[in-house]
Scaffold this motif. Structure first.
Motif, PDB file in Angstrom:
ATOM      1  N   PHE A  43      -8.475  -5.101  -2.845  1.00  0.00           N
ATOM      2  CA  PHE A  43     -10.314  -5.747  -3.386  1.00  0.00           C
ATOM      3  C   PHE A  43      -9.580  -7.520  -3.003  1.00  0.00           C
ATOM      4  N   LEU A  44      -9.122  -7.573  -3.718  1.00  0.00           N
ATOM      5  CA  LEU A  44      -8.445  -9.068  -3.694  1.00  0.00           C
ATOM      6  C   LEU A  44      -8.723  -9.637  -2.891  1.00  0.00           C
ATOM      7  N   LEU A  45      -7.485  -9.035  -1.969  1.00  0.00           N
ATOM      8  CA  LEU A  45      -7.408  -9.860  -1.052  1.00  0.00           C
ATOM      9  C   LEU A  45      -7.887  -9.739   0.579  1.00  0.00           C
ATOM     10  N   GLY A  46      -8.957  -8.882   0.823  1.00  0.00           N
ATOM     11  CA  GLY A  46      -9.679  -8.569   1.561  1.00  0.00           C
ATOM     12  C   GLY A  46     -11.253 -10.131   1.371  1.00  0.00           C
ATOM     13  N   GLN A  47     -11.255  -9.574  -0.249  1.00  0.00           N
ATOM     14  CA  GLN A  47     -12.200 -11.069  -0.106  1.00  0.00           C
ATOM     15  C   GLN A  47     -11.540 -12.478  -0.680  1.00  0.00           C
ATOM     16  N   VAL A  48     -10.355 -12.985  -0.716  1.00  0.00           N
ATOM     17  CA  VAL A  48      -9.722 -14.258  -0.581  1.00  0.00           C
ATOM     18  C   VAL A  48      -9.723 -14.855   0.482  1.00  0.00           C
ATOM     19  N   ILE A  49      -8.477 -13.990   1.516  1.00  0.00           N
ATOM     20  CA  ILE A  49      -8.488 -13.837   2.747  1.00  0.00           C
ATOM     21  C   ILE A  49      -9.622 -14.019   4.020  1.00  0.00           C
ATOM     22  N   ALA A  50     -10.620 -13.268   3.427  1.00  0.00           N
ATOM     23  CA  ALA A  50     -10.984 -13.143   4.546  1.00  0.00           C
ATOM     24  C   ALA A  50     -12.369 -14.355   4.708  1.00  0.00           C
ATOM     25  N   PHE A 101     -16.482  -8.653   1.577  1.00  0.00           N
ATOM     26  CA  PHE A 101     -15.300  -8.657   2.728  1.00  0.00           C
ATOM     27  C   PHE A 101     -14.410  -8.200   0.950  1.00  0.00           C
ATOM     28  N   GLY A 102     -14.606  -7.845  -0.064  1.00  0.00           N
ATOM     29  CA  GLY A 102     -13.830  -6.511  -0.811  1.00  0.00           C
ATOM     30  C   GLY A 102     -13.509  -5.369  -0.053  1.00  0.00           C
ATOM     31  N   ALA A 103     -15.444  -5.067  -0.395  1.00  0.00           N
ATOM     32  CA  ALA A 103     -15.545  -3.889  -0.248  1.00  0.00           C
ATOM     33  C   ALA A 103     -15.223  -2.914   1.360  1.00  0.00           C
ATOM     34  N   ALA A 104     -15.237  -3.870   2.736  1.00  0.00           N
ATOM     35  CA  ALA A 104     -15.424  -3.651   3.903  1.00  0.00           C
ATOM     36  C   ALA A 104     -13.568  -3.860   3.482  1.00  0.00           C
ATOM     37  N   ALA A 105     -12.475  -4.284   2.709  1.00  0.00           N
ATOM     38  CA  ALA A 105     -11.274  -4.208   3.027  1.00  0.00           C
ATOM     39  C   ALA A 105     -10.810  -2.685   2.173  1.00  0.00           C
ATOM     40  N   SER A 106     -11.621  -2.452   0.829  1.00  0.00           N
ATOM     41  CA  SER A 106     -11.081  -1.032   0.667  1.00  0.00           C
ATOM     42  C   SER A 106     -12.094   0.273   1.266  1.00  0.00           C
ATOM     43  N   VAL A 107     -13.133  -0.520   2.221  1.00  0.00           N
ATOM     44  CA  VAL A 107     -13.543   1.153   3.087  1.00  0.00           C
ATOM     45  C   VAL A 107     -11.947   1.324   4.111  1.00  0.00           C
ATOM     46  N   GLY A 108     -11.541  -0.186   4.324  1.00  0.00           N
ATOM     47  CA  GLY A 108     -10.007   0.305   5.000  1.00  0.00           C
ATOM     48  C   GLY A 108      -8.879   1.250   4.753  1.00  0.00           C
ATOM     49  N   ALA A 109      -8.627   0.822   3.378  1.00  0.00           N
ATOM     50  CA  ALA A 109      -7.459   1.119   2.775  1.00  0.00           C
ATOM     51  C   ALA A 109      -7.387   2.177   2.567  1.00  0.00           C
ATOM     52  N   LEU A 110      -8.992   2.639   2.138  1.00  0.00           N
ATOM     53  CA  LEU A 110      -9.339   4.441   2.199  1.00  0.00           C
ATOM     54  C   LEU A 110      -8.834   5.292   3.066  1.00  0.00           C
ATOM     55  N   ALA A 111      -9.865   4.543   3.755  1.00  0.00           N
ATOM     56  CA  ALA A 111      -9.243   6.074   5.631  1.00  0.00           C
ATOM     57  C   ALA A 111      -7.766   5.917   5.553  1.00  0.00           C
ATOM     58  N   ALA A 165     -11.915  -8.346   6.819  1.00  0.00           N
ATOM     59  CA  ALA A 165     -11.633  -7.581   5.620  1.00  0.00           C
ATOM     60  C   ALA A 165     -11.104  -6.268   6.069  1.00  0.00           C
ATOM     61  N   LEU A 166     -11.636  -5.473   6.989  1.00  0.00           N
ATOM     62  CA  LEU A 166     -11.786  -4.367   6.873  1.00  0.00           C
ATOM     63  C   LEU A 166     -10.383  -3.938   7.527  1.00  0.00           C
ATOM     64  N   ALA A 167      -9.606  -4.992   8.743  1.00  0.00           N
ATOM     65  CA  ALA A 167      -8.661  -5.187   9.450  1.00  0.00           C
ATOM     66  C   ALA A 167      -7.829  -5.539   8.134  1.00  0.00           C
ATOM     67  N   ILE A 168      -7.649  -5.919   7.055  1.00  0.00           N
ATOM     68  CA  ILE A 168      -7.100  -6.222   5.904  1.00  0.00           C
ATOM     69  C   ILE A 168      -6.633  -4.821   4.854  1.00  0.00           C
ATOM     70  N   GLY A 169      -7.895  -4.578   4.910  1.00  0.00           N
ATOM     71  CA  GLY A 169      -7.630  -3.068   4.164  1.00  0.00           C
ATOM     72  C   GLY A 169      -6.836  -2.355   5.047  1.00  0.00           C
ATOM     73  N   VAL A 170      -6.854  -2.186   6.524  1.00  0.00           N
ATOM     74  CA  VAL A 170      -6.112  -1.119   7.446  1.00  0.00           C
ATOM     75  C   VAL A 170      -4.586  -1.456   7.441  1.00  0.00           C
TER      76      VAL A 170
END
Length: 211
Positions: free
Chosen positions: A102-109, A140-150, A188-193
């Motif tokens: 979550f923090l990676l997506g939020q902070v980096i994006a 942004f954190g939510a989008a990263a989390s979706v990417g990771a969960l996928a 952020a989605l790409a970060i989650g992936v």
């Protein structure tokens, strides 16, 4: 067997401590936005905005406060979806890794979309108001989390999940209503992936936390 209640936090703190504590915080801020004086709400929104000006002066407080606001309050469809995604992720990989994604997506994006806005203003590429625009929320954190969960799902579910969610983000970008934020969501989605090796290593062989 599908158990829908596993997508919601449980009162047992050993199961989903991160999202349980985070949800408690996110319940408070919408109440403040609803019932506090408008001048106070405006000041709080201004102070927690991750615009280029705030990131240049006080990056850590701005990024921390940014994640305290959620669109529509905790009973909105967006908030419930956010809650379910982070709960499902935490049950598979634990609280520290969920918080990390979550923090990676939020902070980096946030940094990648907002910081370039400062130099772009003098160059004439963005309006003068861009470094001071209001920007806050958990998107942004939510989008990263979706990417990771996928990455933890079987292929038959992973592909449509990424396709549908990614297509909705691309549609928002094409609409060009808020291109900086829309680009941030895709990033952020790409970060989650990109976190798949990390979350898969933790999630492999680990069943969802029991109630």
């Amino acid at each position: 067997m599908v158990r829908p209640w596993r997508l919601l936090p449980t009162p047992a703190p050993t199961c989903t401590p991160f999202i349980l504590g985070y949800a408690a915080v996110l319940v408070v801020t919408p109440l403040i936005a609803e019932y506090a004086a408008p001048s106070l709400v405006h000041a709080l929104h201004q102070g927690s905005s991750t615009d280029a000006a705030h990131l240049a002066r006080t990056p850590v407080p701005a990024l921390a406060a940014d994640a305290l606001w959620i669109a529509g309050g905790m009973l909105s469809p967006y908030a419930l979806g956010f809650l379910m995604v982070l709960t499902a992720l935490e049950r598979r990989v634990g609280g520290p890794r969920t918080a990390g994604v979550f923090l990676l997506g939020q902070v980096i994006a946030t940094s990648a979309t907002e910081v370039p806005g400062g130099p772009a203003v003098p160059a004439g590429h963005l309006p003068d108001s861009s470094p001071h625009r209001l920007d806050h929320g958990v998107g942004f954190g939510a989008a990263a989390s979706v990417g990771a969960l996928a990455g933890l799902q079987p292929p038959w579910l992973r592909r449509p999940l990424l396709t549908v969610f990614g297509a909705s983000l691309v549609a928002d970008l094409v609409a060009f209503t808020d291109p900086m934020t829309n680009r941030g969501h895709l990033m952020a989605l790409a970060i989650g992936v990109a976190t798949w090796p990390l979350v898969r290593r933790q999630g492999r062989g680990r069943p969802p936390a029991a109630d």
